[in-house]
Design a protein around this motif. Sequence first.
Motif, PDB file in Angstrom:
ATOM      1  N   ASP A 298       0.487  -1.896   0.041  1.00 21.65           N
ATOM      2  CA  ASP A 298      -0.123  -0.281  -0.146  1.00 21.65           C
ATOM      3  C   ASP A 298       0.717   1.158  -0.061  1.00 21.65           C
ATOM      4  O   ASP A 298      -0.073   1.931  -0.843  1.00 21.65           O
ATOM      5  CB  ASP A 298      -0.994  -0.237   1.413  1.00 21.65           C
ATOM      6  N   GLU A 299       2.091   2.234   0.354  1.00 21.64           N
ATOM      7  CA  GLU A 299       3.250   2.805   0.461  1.00 21.64           C
ATOM      8  C   GLU A 299       3.931   2.440  -0.804  1.00 21.64           C
ATOM      9  O   GLU A 299       4.608   3.036  -0.514  1.00 21.64           O
ATOM     10  CB  GLU A 299       3.580   2.271   1.663  1.00 21.64           C
ATOM     11  N   ASN A 304      -0.276   3.823  -5.106  1.00 23.38           N
ATOM     12  CA  ASN A 304      -0.906   2.516  -4.196  1.00 23.38           C
ATOM     13  C   ASN A 304      -2.140   2.590  -3.088  1.00 23.38           C
ATOM     14  O   ASN A 304      -2.926   2.528  -2.748  1.00 23.38           O
ATOM     15  CB  ASN A 304       0.384   1.504  -4.213  1.00 23.38           C
ATOM     16  N   ARG A 305      -1.027   3.503  -2.909  1.00 26.11           N
ATOM     17  CA  ARG A 305      -1.614   4.544  -1.677  1.00 26.11           C
ATOM     18  C   ARG A 305      -3.379   5.415  -2.213  1.00 26.11           C
ATOM     19  O   ARG A 305      -4.491   4.772  -1.204  1.00 26.11           O
ATOM     20  CB  ARG A 305      -0.907   5.750  -1.288  1.00 26.11           C
ATOM     21  N   ARG A 309      -6.718   3.020  -0.838  1.00 28.44           N
ATOM     22  CA  ARG A 309      -8.121   3.965  -0.121  1.00 28.44           C
ATOM     23  C   ARG A 309      -8.843   3.823  -0.457  1.00 28.44           C
ATOM     24  O   ARG A 309     -10.082   3.781   0.610  1.00 28.44           O
ATOM     25  CB  ARG A 309      -7.574   6.160   0.252  1.00 28.44           C
ATOM     26  N   ILE A 310      -9.273   3.300  -1.662  1.00 24.16           N
ATOM     27  CA  ILE A 310     -10.370   3.032  -2.617  1.00 24.16           C
ATOM     28  C   ILE A 310     -11.253   1.918  -2.350  1.00 24.16           C
ATOM     29  O   ILE A 310     -12.084   1.582  -1.349  1.00 24.16           O
ATOM     30  CB  ILE A 310     -10.470   3.476  -4.135  1.00 24.16           C
ATOM     31  N   GLY A 325      -4.620   7.903 -15.195  1.00 20.11           N
ATOM     32  CA  GLY A 325      -3.267   8.321 -13.366  1.00 20.11           C
ATOM     33  C   GLY A 325      -3.018   7.486 -12.975  1.00 20.11           C
ATOM     34  O   GLY A 325      -1.417   7.069 -12.880  1.00 20.11           O
ATOM     35  N   PHE A 326      -3.252   6.638 -12.487  1.00 18.04           N
ATOM     36  CA  PHE A 326      -2.889   5.618 -11.189  1.00 18.04           C
ATOM     37  C   PHE A 326      -1.793   4.695 -12.091  1.00 18.04           C
ATOM     38  O   PHE A 326      -0.409   3.979 -11.272  1.00 18.04           O
ATOM     39  CB  PHE A 326      -4.141   4.756 -10.417  1.00 18.04           C
ATOM     40  N   ARG A 327      -2.112   4.275 -13.545  1.00 20.20           N
ATOM     41  CA  ARG A 327      -1.531   3.021 -14.098  1.00 20.20           C
ATOM     42  C   ARG A 327      -0.713   3.235 -14.293  1.00 20.20           C
ATOM     43  O   ARG A 327       0.596   3.152 -14.519  1.00 20.20           O
ATOM     44  CB  ARG A 327      -2.709   2.666 -14.999  1.00 20.20           C
ATOM     45  N   VAL A 328      -0.214   5.178 -14.927  1.00 21.33           N
ATOM     46  CA  VAL A 328       1.302   5.709 -15.527  1.00 21.33           C
ATOM     47  C   VAL A 328       1.802   5.361 -13.707  1.00 21.33           C
ATOM     48  O   VAL A 328       3.244   5.320 -14.294  1.00 21.33           O
ATOM     49  CB  VAL A 328       0.926   7.101 -16.204  1.00 21.33           C
ATOM     50  N   ASN A 329       1.590   6.516 -12.926  1.00 18.07           N
ATOM     51  CA  ASN A 329       2.340   6.375 -12.036  1.00 18.07           C
ATOM     52  C   ASN A 329       2.998   4.741 -11.174  1.00 18.07           C
ATOM     53  O   ASN A 329       3.834   4.984 -11.059  1.00 18.07           O
ATOM     54  CB  ASN A 329       2.000   6.432 -10.424  1.00 18.07           C
ATOM     55  N   GLN A 330       2.021   4.173 -10.997  1.00 19.55           N
ATOM     56  CA  GLN A 330       2.435   2.809 -10.697  1.00 19.55           C
ATOM     57  C   GLN A 330       3.222   1.858 -11.449  1.00 19.55           C
ATOM     58  O   GLN A 330       4.782   1.229 -11.611  1.00 19.55           O
ATOM     59  CB  GLN A 330       1.334   1.667 -10.758  1.00 19.55           C
TER      60      GLN A 330
END
Length: 356
Positions: A298-299, A304-305, A309-310, A325-330
């Motif tokens: 999670d961290e 992932n954070r 949360r979701i 956006g989550f996909r790109v960041n991860q």
Amino acid sequence: MDYVAALRVGQNDIKALINLEPGRKQRVAPLLSMRGTDERHLDSFTNNWGSTPFYLDVSRFDTDSNDRYIVEHELNLAANAFIEKRNFYDATAAKNSALIPVVGWADADSSRDVVQCAIMLSARYSKIAVRMDVNRDSPRQWPIAQNVLNSVPDPSAVDVIVDFRKLTDFPLLTRGGWLESLVQHIRRYGVGRIVLVSTSFPDDKPPSGSSRTRACLDLAWQLAFRGALPDVELTYGDYAGTNPTGVMDFIPGMPVIPFANYFTPVEWWQTRQGGDKEFHHYPAIARMIRALPGYHGDEFCWANREIARIASSATNYGNNGTWNGFRVNQHICAVLEYLASHRTLTGGAGPDDDDL
């Protein structure tokens, strides 16, 4: 700089970048392709990225060719050594001086205008980049790139980006083949950096109600190529879990089915659940991701954070753009971890040929 992440300028891709932690920003250089209707997303990036280097280009992808900002500002017009593009770079550099302007061109553009653009940029910036498109089996734009390297005062102030764009299988990595020959030619100029960029992110998505995995070819072929050329320093680059030739924006009438992607080198896990705009499926999707064997915890990163949360919330779960956006960041964070574990960028061995 360990990794170049090529992205088209868009709200959620920019959010993915600015939410990288400072230590990761030191190791990744975004390669942004300007597109859209105005500068607001680019301004969000320049205001929040910080002082680590980033490359800025103007999109030449077919899907962006009619974008209002590009057309109205004539950013891809070659006339007068791409004067409008150079003005655009200067205006953006005034907002964030970490910018490295990119010299790029379409196949039909005047070689003289490309070369003169590079010379003029090199007189104003301490570093520039040349982005040459290649095919899977040929160095299509190398002659003009070579003209640039023969003309600029100091090739060591030039980074050369060799861009394959979309790949569906491995480039020809034959020893002594065209790619090795190209890279060796570039190296002999004493350029600042040689960057390889490609994406194998799939064009399609799984049917709703299903999940699947798809191989990420980019890490495999690029690290194998690095291992075959231990005397050449190459920087890894990809499109950060995106497809530059695919549809980016919403088209009226198009169904928007909740979709999520999670990268565990060297494959993407993907799922679609529910029907059109049934975004309430995202908490369940988040729980599916947290249960994956390769989940980083999670961290691990901003994405992932947010996923954690979701997973425990019935509200504020976002929509498909949010999850893009989550996909790109991860993806960026997982690639950085994978590269560090292989030590390929500091002289360690790459993967065995069997990994291909």
